[in-house]
Motif scaffolding. Sequence first.
Motif, short mmCIF file in Angstrom:
data_model
loop_
_atom_site.label_atom_id
_atom_site.label_comp_id
_atom_site.label_asym_id
_atom_site.label_seq_id
_atom_site.Cartn_x
_atom_site.Cartn_y
_atom_site.Cartn_z
N ALA A 1 0.85 -1.20 0.00
CA ALA A 1 0.00 0.00 0.00
C ALA A 1 0.88 1.24 0.00
O ALA A 1 2.02 1.22 0.49
N PHE A 2 0.33 2.30 -0.56
CA PHE A 2 0.97 3.60 -0.46
C PHE A 2 0.57 4.25 0.87
O PHE A 2 -0.52 4.01 1.39
N ILE B 1 1.10 8.07 13.52
CA ILE B 1 1.84 6.81 13.46
C ILE B 1 0.98 5.65 13.95
O ILE B 1 0.99 4.55 13.37
N GLU B 2 0.22 5.86 15.01
CA GLU B 2 -0.65 4.81 15.52
C GLU B 2 -1.69 4.41 14.48
O GLU B 2 -2.03 3.23 14.35
N ALA B 3 -2.22 5.38 13.75
CA ALA B 3 -3.21 5.08 12.72
C ALA B 3 -2.60 4.24 11.59
O ALA B 3 -3.23 3.30 11.08
N ILE B 4 -1.36 4.55 11.23
CA ILE B 4 -0.68 3.75 10.20
C ILE B 4 -0.44 2.34 10.71
O ILE B 4 -0.67 1.35 10.00
N ARG B 5 0.02 2.23 11.97
CA ARG B 5 0.24 0.90 12.56
C ARG B 5 -1.03 0.06 12.52
O ARG B 5 -1.01 -1.12 12.14
N GLU B 6 -2.14 0.66 12.89
CA GLU B 6 -3.40 -0.07 12.91
C GLU B 6 -3.80 -0.54 11.52
O GLU B 6 -4.30 -1.66 11.35
N GLU B 7 -3.56 0.28 10.51
CA GLU B 7 -3.90 -0.14 9.14
C GLU B 7 -2.99 -1.26 8.65
O GLU B 7 -3.44 -2.17 7.95
N LEU C 1 -2.85 -7.49 7.57
CA LEU C 1 -2.48 -8.87 7.87
C LEU C 1 -3.63 -9.64 8.49
O LEU C 1 -3.83 -10.82 8.20
N ASN C 2 -4.39 -8.98 9.35
CA ASN C 2 -5.51 -9.66 10.01
C ASN C 2 -6.60 -10.06 9.03
O ASN C 2 -7.26 -11.07 9.21
N ASP C 3 -6.81 -9.26 8.00
CA ASP C 3 -7.81 -9.59 6.99
C ASP C 3 -7.48 -10.92 6.30
O ASP C 3 -8.35 -11.74 6.02
N THR C 4 -6.17 -11.12 6.06
CA THR C 4 -5.73 -12.37 5.42
C THR C 4 -5.90 -13.54 6.38
O THR C 4 -6.35 -14.61 6.00
N SER D 1 -4.68 6.75 6.56
CA SER D 1 -3.82 7.50 7.48
C SER D 1 -2.59 7.99 6.71
O SER D 1 -2.21 7.43 5.69
N ARG D 2 -1.97 9.02 7.26
CA ARG D 2 -0.81 9.63 6.60
C ARG D 2 0.01 10.40 7.63
O ARG D 2 -0.46 10.64 8.74
N THR D 3 1.21 10.78 7.25
CA THR D 3 1.98 11.70 8.08
C THR D 3 1.90 13.09 7.46
O THR D 3 1.75 13.23 6.25
N THR D 4 1.99 14.11 8.31
CA THR D 4 1.97 15.48 7.85
C THR D 4 3.24 16.19 8.30
O THR D 4 4.03 15.64 9.07
#
Length: 222
Positions: free
Chosen positions: A146-147, A206-212, A217-220, A176-179
Motif C-alpha cells: 500500500a501507499f 503513526i498509531e493510525a498507520i500501525r493499525e492499518e 495482515l488480520n484480513d488475510t 492514514s498519513r503523516t503530515t
Amino acid sequence: MTSRTRMKNPKVLAVLNQKGGSGKTTIAVNLAHAFQLQGNEVLLVDADPQGTARDWSDSSEEGICPVIGIDRESLSRDLPNVAQPYDWVVVDGPPQLAGISAAAVKVADVVLIPVQPSPYDIWSCADLVDILDARQTVTDGLPHAAFVVSRAITNTKLSNQVSEALEAYGLPVLSSRTTQRVAYPTTAASGGTVFSEPGSPAVQEIEAIREEVEAMLNDTAS
C-alpha cells in the motif's frame, strides 16, 4: 527460551521508495517503536547503504530497539537467520531501486511505499510497483502492499488529490498519513520517536498507520 524463540513467526514490514526524501526512514523508525509499545519484540533492519537508521540509533543513549545493517542483495537470505527472536521486523529500504529493494519485497509480508504529495514522487513509484506486481503474480498477491502519503501539508489541494493520483497504480492507499510536523525531526535528532512527545498529534498519525498495517495482515488471517 530456545523453544519459544523457534516458534516465532516474525512479520516483516518493508518501507520502500526509490526516491530519496520520501520520509521512508521516519516512518520506519516510528512504526518500529509503535509495534514495540504494543508489547512486541522488534528488530529494525537498515537496508540503506547510507545507514540513516543506524545513525539514528547511535544518537540515542538508551536505544529504542535493536538496529542492524543488511544493505546487500542477500537480504532475503540473511534476514530469516536473524529474525526468529522477534515478533516484527521493520526494513528501512534504500533510496534507489536496486537489488536490495527486490530482496526486501521478496521477504516482506507487507510493503509500505511512502509518497510525498508531489508529481515527481508519484511518477517515481512506477518501477517499484512493477517489482511488486511481478512478485505478487507468482505468490498469490503477496506481499500486501500500500501507499502511505508522507509529509503532507494540511488542507492543500495537492495533498488532498494525491491519493486519487496514486490509485491509478492499482495499489491501495492508506487512509492514514503523516503530515509536516516538527515532532518528527526534533525527536529523531536525539535518537527518539514521536512517542517521546506523547501529546503530539504525530503520535496519532503513526498509531493510525500501525493499525492499518496490522489490519492488512488480520484480513488475510481471517
